[in-house]
Design an enzyme around this catalytic site. Structure first.
Site, PDB file in Angstrom:
ATOM      1  N   GLU A 123       0.828  -1.298   0.023  1.00 19.21           N
ATOM      2  CA  GLU A 123      -0.005   0.126  -0.054  1.00 19.21           C
ATOM      3  C   GLU A 123       0.812   1.264   0.163  1.00 19.21           C
ATOM      4  OE1 GLU A 123      -2.707  -0.793   3.358  1.00 19.21           O
ATOM      5  OE2 GLU A 123      -3.559  -2.186   2.318  1.00 19.21           O
ATOM      6  N   GLU A 231      -6.934  -9.732  -2.057  1.00 23.34           N
ATOM      7  CA  GLU A 231      -7.517  -9.721  -0.858  1.00 23.34           C
ATOM      8  C   GLU A 231      -9.247  -9.615  -1.169  1.00 23.34           C
ATOM      9  OE1 GLU A 231      -6.054  -6.608   1.779  1.00 23.34           O
ATOM     10  OE2 GLU A 231      -3.762  -7.063   1.234  1.00 23.34           O
TER      11      GLU A 231
HETATM   12  O1  9MR Z   1      -7.417  -8.603   7.977  1.00 21.85           O
HETATM   13  C1  9MR Z   1      -6.510  -7.724   8.778  1.00 21.85           C
HETATM   14  C2  9MR Z   1      -7.173  -7.219   9.977  1.00 21.85           C
HETATM   15  O2  9MR Z   1      -7.237  -8.587  10.795  1.00 21.85           O
HETATM   16  C3  9MR Z   1      -6.149  -6.321  10.566  1.00 21.85           C
HETATM   17  O3  9MR Z   1      -6.770  -5.905  11.828  1.00 21.85           O
HETATM   18  C4  9MR Z   1      -5.886  -5.095   9.758  1.00 21.85           C
HETATM   19  C5  9MR Z   1      -4.932  -4.091  10.211  1.00 21.85           C
HETATM   20  O4  9MR Z   1      -4.662  -3.131   9.477  1.00 21.85           O
HETATM   21  O5  9MR Z   1      -5.182  -5.704   8.686  1.00 21.85           O
HETATM   22  C6  9MR Z   1      -5.994  -6.688   7.821  1.00 21.85           C
HETATM   23  O6  9MR Z   1      -5.704  -6.870   6.507  1.00 21.85           O
HETATM   24  C7  9MR Z   1      -5.354  -5.679   5.684  1.00 21.85           C
HETATM   25  C8  9MR Z   1      -4.155  -6.043   4.723  1.00 21.85           C
HETATM   26  O7  9MR Z   1      -3.199  -6.394   5.688  1.00 21.85           O
HETATM   27  C9  9MR Z   1      -3.897  -4.940   3.847  1.00 21.85           C
HETATM   28  N1  9MR Z   1      -5.019  -4.574   3.105  1.00 21.85           N
HETATM   29  C10 9MR Z   1      -6.353  -4.339   4.131  1.00 21.85           C
HETATM   30  C11 9MR Z   1      -6.415  -5.577   4.770  1.00 21.85           C
HETATM   31  C12 9MR Z   1      -7.858  -5.349   5.567  1.00 21.85           C
HETATM   32  O8  9MR Z   1      -7.743  -3.992   6.401  1.00 21.85           O
END
Ligand code: 9MR
Length: 322
Positions: A123, A231
């Protein structure tokens, strides 16, 4: 036939799991998926506090599950502006930060040498419509604009065989997709190793439209790189909607049918790009485990995935029909 078998000639079908769901959803995983990603367990903050001592117990559990079941392993993520322990880079000089980044990447590669794809820096593009394309992050500030060139070059050294991915969200947005395109084009012109664009695909039943998704695929494919959907989920709510699911059963059923049509349209597009698109990962297995039950509103129930705790949903049948 299972989901990954159905798409075997097109792309891998993956799921993000955590140390709990890798057990609780093991049966669905084994049947329908042939790739696994850690939703959190291999992020910098999950494996180290300081870049010196590492604990890989949870990531290893998931990687071992993948290996035992003949599933490929996607690694998420080596560097990110979130979920990174302050001590990894804070207060370091440019030289020391580059060395720390290299050490972290080397350590991750020593632990997960078989990852077929790696979200190297996650990101990195800014969401602000005006101003710099690159998100202002700690690594950008300490190292400078060449931090991505440095990170991907180091990643290639340590992961000689993995696809190195530039992974981002809102990747079908006109401004953001252009920025992702320009970034990757520039890196490739400079000889920096980037092998794929990761389209996170956090969509909802209203947006983006199929045409916008196709435009993004065309743009990224024109770079001559692979594409991975990293994702995927399809929320039942518009992006900024924090209301609750309808109480009325038939209204909810209509939304789930709408979701099924959306998923089917999506997979028809995915199939058109198969070859360039080589893996499609869902951000979870069952609705009950989705991050969207806590975003954008805490404890607001959502149903963005193919399965729920009772089994397959209409959207599962829909994409099996594509
Ligand atoms: O699914 C992840 C969630 O459990 C965490 O709390 C969060 C913290 O930032 O990150 C989520 O996964 C993210 C991923 O690492 C990057 N793209 C967005 C995803 C959803 O927030």
């Amino acid at each position: 036939m299972s989901l990954h078998q159905h798409y075997a000639n097109h792309f891998k079908i993956g799921a993000a799991v955590n140390a709990y769901t890798v057990d609780s959803r093991a049966e669905l995983l084994r049947e329908h998926f042939n790739s696994v990603t850690c939703g959190n367990e291999t992020k910098p903050a999950s494996v180290t506090r300081d870049g010196e001592t590492y604990d890989f117990a949870q990531g290893d559990k998931i990687r071992d599950f993948a290996a035992a079941n003949d599933m490929a392993f996607r690694l998420h993520t080596l560097a990110w502006h979130n979920q990174t322990p302050p001590a990894l880079y804070s207060g370091k000089s440019r030289t020391d930060a580059i060395a720390a980044l290299d050490r972290h990447i080397a350590r991750m590669a020593a632990q997960y040498p078989d990852a077929y794809a790696v979200d190297v820096v996650n990101e990195v593009i800014s969401d602000a419509p005006n101003g710099d394309a690159l998100r202002k992050t700690q690594l950008l500030e300490i190292i400078g604009v060449d931090y991505l060139d440095i990170a991907y070059t180091a990643a290639r050294r340590h992961f000689p065989n993995a696809a190195l991915v530039v992974n981002d969200y809102n990747e079908c947005d006109a401004v953001k997709s252009r920025r992702i395109f320009e970034l990757v084009r520039g890196m490739r012109e400079r000889g920096v190793p980037v092998d794929a664009v990761g389209m996170q695909a956090h969509y909802n039943i209203f947006s983006p439209a199929t045409d916008e998704i196709r435009c993004a695929f065309d743009l990224y494919a024109s770079l001559g790189v692979k594409i991975q959907v990293t994702e995927l989920d399809v929320s039942l709510f518009r992006h900024d909607d924090k209301s609750q699911l309808p109480q009325d059963e038939s209204e909810l059923a209509r939304l789930l049918d709408h979701q099924a049509e959306y998923y089917a349209a999506l997979f028809r597009v995915f199939k058109e790009y198969a070859g360039t698109l080589d893996s499609v990962t869902f951000w979870g297995v069952c609705d009950e485990d989705s991050w969207l039950n806590n975003f954008p509103a805490p404890r607001r129930r959502n149903m963005p995935l193919l399965f729920d705790a009772r089994g397959a949903k209409p959207c599962y049948d829909a994409i099996m029909g594509v």
